[in-house]
Motif scaffolding. Sequence first.
Motif, PDB file in Angstrom:
ATOM      1  N   ARG A 245      53.968 -41.829   0.333  1.00 15.29           N
ATOM      2  CA  ARG A 245      53.202 -40.670  -0.102  1.00 15.29           C
ATOM      3  C   ARG A 245      51.740 -40.880   0.255  1.00 15.29           C
ATOM      4  NH1 ARG A 245      53.200 -39.165  -6.365  1.00 15.29           N
ATOM      5  NH2 ARG A 245      51.989 -41.090  -6.411  1.00 15.29           N
ATOM      6  N   ILE A 246      51.159 -39.878   0.917  1.00 11.43           N
ATOM      7  CA  ILE A 246      49.733 -39.921   1.254  1.00 11.43           C
ATOM      8  C   ILE A 246      48.960 -39.248   0.124  1.00 11.43           C
ATOM      9  CG2 ILE A 246      47.974 -39.191   2.888  1.00 11.43           C
ATOM     10  CD1 ILE A 246      50.078 -39.219   5.064  1.00 11.43           C
ATOM     11  N   ASP A 247      48.153 -40.031  -0.555  1.00 11.33           N
ATOM     12  CA  ASP A 247      47.374 -39.492  -1.664  1.00 11.33           C
ATOM     13  C   ASP A 247      46.026 -40.205  -1.713  1.00 11.33           C
ATOM     14  OD1 ASP A 247      48.038 -41.996  -2.598  1.00 11.33           O
ATOM     15  OD2 ASP A 247      49.424 -41.276  -4.125  1.00 11.33           O
ATOM     16  N   ALA A 248      45.209 -39.820  -2.682  1.00 10.00           N
ATOM     17  CA  ALA A 248      43.869 -40.393  -2.795  1.00 10.00           C
ATOM     18  C   ALA A 248      43.918 -41.887  -3.078  1.00 10.00           C
ATOM     19  CB  ALA A 248      43.093 -39.667  -3.902  1.00 10.00           C
ATOM     20  N   ALA A 249      44.895 -42.314  -3.879  1.00 10.90           N
ATOM     21  CA  ALA A 249      45.012 -43.742  -4.198  1.00 10.90           C
ATOM     22  C   ALA A 249      45.314 -44.552  -2.944  1.00 10.90           C
ATOM     23  CB  ALA A 249      46.096 -43.954  -5.247  1.00 10.90           C
ATOM     24  N   GLY A 250      46.164 -44.003  -2.081  1.00 14.38           N
ATOM     25  CA  GLY A 250      46.472 -44.697  -0.837  1.00 14.38           C
ATOM     26  C   GLY A 250      45.281 -44.766   0.093  1.00 14.38           C
ATOM     27  N   ILE A 251      44.561 -43.686   0.206  1.00 19.92           N
ATOM     28  CA  ILE A 251      43.366 -43.673   1.055  1.00 19.92           C
ATOM     29  C   ILE A 251      42.339 -44.682   0.543  1.00 19.92           C
ATOM     30  CG2 ILE A 251      41.426 -42.251   1.817  1.00 19.92           C
ATOM     31  CD1 ILE A 251      43.375 -39.866   1.800  1.00 19.92           C
ATOM     32  N   ALA A 252      42.245 -44.816  -0.772  1.00 20.69           N
ATOM     33  CA  ALA A 252      41.297 -45.775  -1.352  1.00 20.69           C
ATOM     34  C   ALA A 252      41.686 -47.214  -1.051  1.00 20.69           C
ATOM     35  CB  ALA A 252      41.204 -45.563  -2.861  1.00 20.69           C
ATOM     36  N   ARG A 253      42.949 -47.444  -0.698  1.00 20.86           N
ATOM     37  CA  ARG A 253      43.393 -48.812  -0.396  1.00 20.86           C
ATOM     38  C   ARG A 253      43.106 -49.216   1.047  1.00 20.86           C
ATOM     39  NH1 ARG A 253      47.747 -47.727  -4.231  1.00 20.86           N
ATOM     40  NH2 ARG A 253      49.033 -46.760  -2.610  1.00 20.86           N
ATOM     41  N   ILE A 254      42.638 -48.299   1.873  1.00 20.13           N
ATOM     42  CA  ILE A 254      42.385 -48.621   3.276  1.00 20.13           C
ATOM     43  C   ILE A 254      41.313 -49.700   3.406  1.00 20.13           C
ATOM     44  CG2 ILE A 254      41.517 -47.719   5.462  1.00 20.13           C
ATOM     45  CD1 ILE A 254      42.825 -45.056   4.792  1.00 20.13           C
ATOM     46  N   GLU A 255      40.204 -49.531   2.693  1.00 19.44           N
ATOM     47  CA  GLU A 255      39.113 -50.508   2.794  1.00 19.44           C
ATOM     48  C   GLU A 255      39.543 -51.895   2.306  1.00 19.44           C
ATOM     49  OE1 GLU A 255      35.843 -53.003   1.708  1.00 19.44           O
ATOM     50  OE2 GLU A 255      37.095 -51.970   0.229  1.00 19.44           O
ATOM     51  N   TYR A 257      42.516 -53.081   2.366  1.00 16.17           N
ATOM     52  CA  TYR A 257      43.460 -53.574   3.374  1.00 16.17           C
ATOM     53  C   TYR A 257      42.725 -54.179   4.566  1.00 16.17           C
ATOM     54  CZ  TYR A 257      46.526 -53.428   7.428  1.00 16.17           C
ATOM     55  OH  TYR A 257      47.204 -53.761   8.572  1.00 16.17           O
ATOM     56  N   LEU A 258      41.743 -53.476   5.092  1.00 17.62           N
ATOM     57  CA  LEU A 258      40.988 -53.997   6.229  1.00 17.62           C
ATOM     58  C   LEU A 258      40.276 -55.299   5.872  1.00 17.62           C
ATOM     59  CD1 LEU A 258      39.471 -50.664   7.601  1.00 17.62           C
ATOM     60  CD2 LEU A 258      41.392 -51.970   8.536  1.00 17.62           C
ATOM     61  N   ARG A 259      39.761 -55.375   4.657  1.00 16.43           N
ATOM     62  CA  ARG A 259      39.086 -56.601   4.229  1.00 16.43           C
ATOM     63  C   ARG A 259      40.060 -57.772   4.164  1.00 16.43           C
ATOM     64  NH1 ARG A 259      37.217 -54.804  -0.101  1.00 16.43           N
ATOM     65  NH2 ARG A 259      38.708 -55.705  -1.578  1.00 16.43           N
ATOM     66  N   LYS A 260      41.253 -57.528   3.641  1.00 13.12           N
ATOM     67  CA  LYS A 260      42.255 -58.596   3.563  1.00 13.12           C
ATOM     68  C   LYS A 260      42.693 -59.046   4.956  1.00 13.12           C
ATOM     69  CE  LYS A 260      44.180 -57.235  -0.942  1.00 13.12           C
ATOM     70  NZ  LYS A 260      44.032 -58.526  -1.636  1.00 13.12           N
ATOM     71  N   VAL A 261      42.822 -58.088   5.875  1.00 14.84           N
ATOM     72  CA  VAL A 261      43.198 -58.439   7.252  1.00 14.84           C
ATOM     73  C   VAL A 261      42.143 -59.353   7.872  1.00 14.84           C
ATOM     74  CG1 VAL A 261      43.479 -57.525   9.586  1.00 14.84           C
ATOM     75  CG2 VAL A 261      44.649 -56.436   7.674  1.00 14.84           C
ATOM     76  N   ASP A 283      33.142 -60.694   9.224  1.00 15.51           N
ATOM     77  CA  ASP A 283      32.076 -60.533  10.207  1.00 15.51           C
ATOM     78  C   ASP A 283      32.226 -61.521  11.359  1.00 15.51           C
ATOM     79  OD1 ASP A 283      30.958 -58.526   8.664  1.00 15.51           O
ATOM     80  OD2 ASP A 283      29.682 -59.914   7.545  1.00 15.51           O
ATOM     81  N   ARG A 284      32.687 -62.725  11.044  1.00 16.71           N
ATOM     82  CA  ARG A 284      32.921 -63.715  12.118  1.00 16.71           C
ATOM     83  C   ARG A 284      33.998 -63.220  13.071  1.00 16.71           C
ATOM     84  NH1 ARG A 284      33.080 -69.542   8.930  1.00 16.71           N
ATOM     85  NH2 ARG A 284      31.325 -69.164   7.539  1.00 16.71           N
ATOM     86  N   VAL A 285      35.074 -62.677  12.501  1.00 13.70           N
ATOM     87  CA  VAL A 285      36.167 -62.180  13.341  1.00 13.70           C
ATOM     88  C   VAL A 285      35.681 -61.040  14.222  1.00 13.70           C
ATOM     89  CG1 VAL A 285      38.422 -61.040  13.316  1.00 13.70           C
ATOM     90  CG2 VAL A 285      37.946 -62.888  11.712  1.00 13.70           C
ATOM     91  N   LEU A 286      34.948 -60.116  13.645  1.00 13.11           N
ATOM     92  CA  LEU A 286      34.447 -58.982  14.424  1.00 13.11           C
ATOM     93  C   LEU A 286      33.491 -59.443  15.523  1.00 13.11           C
ATOM     94  CD1 LEU A 286      33.821 -56.353  11.593  1.00 13.11           C
ATOM     95  CD2 LEU A 286      35.675 -56.391  13.272  1.00 13.11           C
ATOM     96  N   GLY A 336      49.284 -51.387   7.759  1.00 14.67           N
ATOM     97  CA  GLY A 336      48.340 -50.649   6.923  1.00 14.67           C
ATOM     98  C   GLY A 336      48.981 -49.437   6.274  1.00 14.67           C
ATOM     99  N   VAL A 337      49.813 -48.722   7.011  1.00 14.27           N
ATOM    100  CA  VAL A 337      50.513 -47.569   6.435  1.00 14.27           C
ATOM    101  C   VAL A 337      51.400 -48.021   5.279  1.00 14.27           C
ATOM    102  CG1 VAL A 337      52.269 -45.819   6.891  1.00 14.27           C
ATOM    103  CG2 VAL A 337      50.427 -46.191   8.535  1.00 14.27           C
ATOM    104  N   SER A 338      52.115 -49.132   5.476  1.00  9.69           N
ATOM    105  CA  SER A 338      52.981 -49.647   4.407  1.00  9.69           C
ATOM    106  C   SER A 338      52.166 -50.101   3.206  1.00  9.69           C
ATOM    107  CB  SER A 338      53.819 -50.808   4.948  1.00  9.69           C
ATOM    108  OG  SER A 338      54.702 -51.302   3.960  1.00  9.69           O
TER     109      SER A 338
END
Length: 533
Positions: A245-255, A257-261, A283-286, A336-338
Motif C-alpha cells: 500500500r502506498i501511503d504517507a507512512a510509506g513515503i516517510a520511510r524513504i529517507e 531507508y536511504l540512510r540505512k542503505v 557521505d563517504r559512500v556518495l 526500497g519498495v518492499s
Amino acid sequence: MGKIRHIEGLAVGMIALLSLGGCVLIWLSTPWGPWAFSDSAGYVSTARNFVLGNGFGYFYPSGRFQLLSVHAPLYPLLLSVPVFMGWEPVDFARWLDILLFGLTIFWLAGAFYVFTRSLWGALAGGILVLLAPSLVNDFTSMMTEPVFIFCGYAGLIFGTYYLISNRRGYLLLAALFSSFACLSRYIGVAFIMTIGLSLLLLSSQPWKRRIGDAAAYGLLSSLPVAVFLLWENLQNSSIGGRLFRIDAAGIARIEPYLRKVLETVARWVPFYDLGAVQLHPGDRVLALAAGGLTLTALAFWKLRSLSDRQPVFTLPAARWLFMLIFFVVSYLLSLGVSYCFSSLKPTMDGRMLSPALPAAIFAVVGALTFTRQAWPASRWIPYAGTAAVLVCAAFYGMKTAVLIQPYTTDGIGFTSRVWRQSQAFAALRSLPPGTLLISNDPDLVLFYTDRYPLNLAEDIYWQSSPQARLFGDGNGEIQTAFRQGAALALFFPQMRAEVGDQMQARLQDLTQGMQTAYLGPEMGLYFYPSTFP
C-alpha cells in the motif's frame, strides 16, 4: 594462435583455482553445517511436509496447516531432495553452499575475463568476492541467498552474452536463471528488471526487435513465479504473504531507508571504521561513488576517442559494466519498495544488501580496468589500481577471518555443535504422537523434530502466587495447555540469554512441582504433575 591458447588456458586455470579456493573456504567454515535460524526451520519443515504429501508448508501448534507464502518456493523444493532420499538436509545444504560459492566466483570472474579480456580484472574481482565477509556469511548459511545469488548472476551473464551474440539460446538461459532467482527470493524481480532494461537500452538491434526481446524475456522469466503467486493469492489473498500500500507512512520511510542503505554500504569500503575523515558513512559512500563515476566517464570518453570502428557503448565490456550498474540500482529500488510500502518490512542489514555486492565489486573493478585500457601508456594507473585491490582484499580478509572463527569452532545457530550433539531432540521425538509442546524456542524444535510448539514467550517470567502456586494453574492459553497435558521444553542457553542473572531463580520458580521427563545440559522437558505420562 598457440600463444593465445596458452593465455586462455592460463586464465581459465587461474580462475578455476580461485573458485576452488572459495569452495575450500566454505568447507572449512562449516564443519558443523551452515548456520540456520527461524527461516531455515520453515524451509526444512516445508520440505519434510512436501515429501510426506501434507502440502507445501508447516503445521501450527493448533494443527492448522500454514502454506509457506512469505518465502519463495525454490529453496524448500531443493531441500526436499535430500529428505526424499533419506539424507540429512543440513549436510545437503552445506555441500550446496560449497558448490555454489565456487561456481559463482568462476562464472563472475570468467565472464569478466571474456567480456573485458582483462585477466587482472577477473582475478581482482574474484579475489574480492571470495574474501567479502558479507558473501562468505551468505554462503555459510542454510538460507536462500546462495541459490539466489548464483542463479541471478548467471541470468545477467547470459543476458550479456545475448546482447553480444544475438543468439536466442542465451536469451532463454537468461530467462531460465532469472526465473530461478525469482523463485528463490521474490526480490529476484530486480534481475528481471535489469535484463529487460538492458535489452531495451544496450542492444544494437532495431527498436522493434528490442521491444520484442524484452517482452519475450519478461514473460518467460516471470511466468513461473507469477503462477506460484497467483496460486498463493487464491489461498491467502496476498502477494507473497505481503500486502502493498502506498501511503504517507510509506513515503516517510524513504529517507530512513536511504540512510540505512548508505550506512550498510559504507561497511563495504575498506577501513571505514578508522575515522580518519570526519564524514558521515553515507557521505563517504556518495563521495566515493561520485569519484568512481567521474573516473569511469573520463575513461569512456578516452576510449571513444581511441575507437574509430565501434561505438564504445556497444563493446562487450561496456555492456557488462552497465548491466552490473543497472542491477545495483534495480535491486535497491525493489528493496526500497518492499521496505517502504510492504506490510512485511525486510531487515536492513549486510545480508539483505549483500546480493548487490558482487555487482558493486565487479563494477568498480570494471571502472579500474577501463581506466587502465584508456591510458595504456600510464605507469602509475596499473600500480594504483593493484594497490587499491590489495588494500581492499586485506581489509576483507581480516573481517572474514574474524567472522568465520566461531563458525569453525562451535558453529552458530541451530546447527552449532551444542545442538548437533544434543540428546534433547531424541527426548522430544520419543513423546507420544499428538503431544502438544510448549517451548522458549519453538523454531529450534521445529527445525529438528518437525513439531511446532506454542511459544512460552512472556510466561518465562511467570511467578507463583497464592492463586497459582504451580505453573499451569493460571488461565492463559499457555498455562491451560500445560495443565491439559502439553510438554514444556525449556532450553537453558536461550533462557539464560533472556533473563540473564535471574536464570536460577526463574528456572526454580517456573519448574517447581513439575514432573521431569528429561534433563540434560541444554534442555529440560517437564509436565504438569497430574498429566505426567
